[in-house]
Scaffold this motif. Sequence first.
Motif, PDB file in Angstrom:
ATOM      1  N   SER A 148      40.975  46.936  33.233  1.00 24.96           N
ATOM      2  CA  SER A 148      40.370  46.299  34.200  1.00 24.96           C
ATOM      3  C   SER A 148      40.157  44.718  33.904  1.00 24.96           C
ATOM      4  N   THR A 149      40.051  44.553  32.553  1.00 26.88           N
ATOM      5  CA  THR A 149      40.009  43.151  32.180  1.00 26.88           C
ATOM      6  C   THR A 149      41.349  42.373  32.441  1.00 26.88           C
ATOM      7  N   LYS A 150      42.412  43.122  32.225  1.00 25.70           N
ATOM      8  CA  LYS A 150      43.403  42.509  32.644  1.00 25.70           C
ATOM      9  C   LYS A 150      43.985  42.379  33.915  1.00 25.70           C
ATOM     10  N   LEU A 151      43.306  43.071  34.743  1.00 25.32           N
ATOM     11  CA  LEU A 151      43.804  42.903  36.262  1.00 25.32           C
ATOM     12  C   LEU A 151      42.769  41.558  36.751  1.00 25.32           C
ATOM     13  N   LYS A 152      41.604  41.667  36.304  1.00 22.57           N
ATOM     14  CA  LYS A 152      40.758  40.552  36.529  1.00 22.57           C
ATOM     15  C   LYS A 152      41.170  39.112  36.245  1.00 22.57           C
ATOM     16  N   GLU A 153      41.832  39.156  35.037  1.00 20.76           N
ATOM     17  CA  GLU A 153      42.457  38.025  34.293  1.00 20.76           C
ATOM     18  C   GLU A 153      43.594  37.672  35.323  1.00 20.76           C
ATOM     19  N   PHE A 154      44.408  38.702  35.868  1.00 20.70           N
ATOM     20  CA  PHE A 154      45.504  38.257  36.735  1.00 20.70           C
ATOM     21  C   PHE A 154      45.021  37.697  37.633  1.00 20.70           C
ATOM     22  N   VAL A 155      43.965  38.288  38.447  1.00 20.84           N
ATOM     23  CA  VAL A 155      43.530  37.547  39.908  1.00 20.84           C
ATOM     24  C   VAL A 155      43.004  36.271  39.505  1.00 20.84           C
ATOM     25  N   LEU A 156      42.312  35.927  38.425  1.00 19.20           N
ATOM     26  CA  LEU A 156      41.773  34.607  38.195  1.00 19.20           C
ATOM     27  C   LEU A 156      43.227  33.633  38.072  1.00 19.20           C
TER      28      LEU A 156
END
Length: 278
Positions: A148-156
């Motif tokens: 979930s952290t990596k997906l949020k980082e990607f979107v950012l």
Amino acid sequence: MEFKEQIIKYKGRIVFIRLSMPYFDRTLKQYAEDEACFMFVNHGEVGIRSQEEYFKVNRRKAMLAKCLNYFFEPPADNDSGDTAVESVGVFLYPSLVKDLFEFDVTTSDYSVDYNLKQIEVDRLLDNYRESIDILLDHPELADESIVSTKLKEFVLLVSKSQNAPSQLDFLAALFKPNEVAFKTIIQNNLYANLSLEELATLCHLSLSSFKRKFKEVFGESPKKYIVRKKVEKAAALLKRESLRISDVAYDVGFDSLATFNRNFASIYEKSPSEYRLD
């Protein structure tokens, strides 16, 4: 390089995937759900053919794609003999976005003027790619909180690279495909040696609906129209004596010289070599 697939899921859906292939032919990426995706290429080069354009992705160039059908193709100008490709995909879904961000993407009317886009892989995206490779190599590390952290980082990262007003606006635009005129799709892919079934797929139509629509727009059958346009372009190219006839045939989208010669003679009543001498 052997064919190999590695995946990581979040909430039951594939969010990261790495594909390693020693070679590949034209392959359809068919829109199956409401997913959008981003593709890195770790090794090799891949052609991307959409409704409106064709571009290549490699180690330095990635692809951002909305929810639509498109094709992966081997680059026509690959002279290295190395056909192996390794790619890493990141997939996003509206339901997961709502879970990760508590965003309702339907509340934003922000849009962008592309369905697929070539993206420069800067240092931040390159470092992100490497972190996903580590997770794919060591899936035991990829627990729900890490993913979930990596997906949020990607979107950012990607929303900032696209200068979107906000992450919500970026995601809203990503799940909002642009409408492309039927005529534009045909004209942009006329010389690509696509079958009628493949053209229909790019138009998101069944083959029968595609043929009917084509006749309405162009006034003749797709096969007749497409062959005529290819031959007309070939006739213009044949006046350039530096081009070999076989090169002309492939440049306008015929899959064999024999097919080209037969179709050319049926329209101009002479062979390509005879036409060139006139």
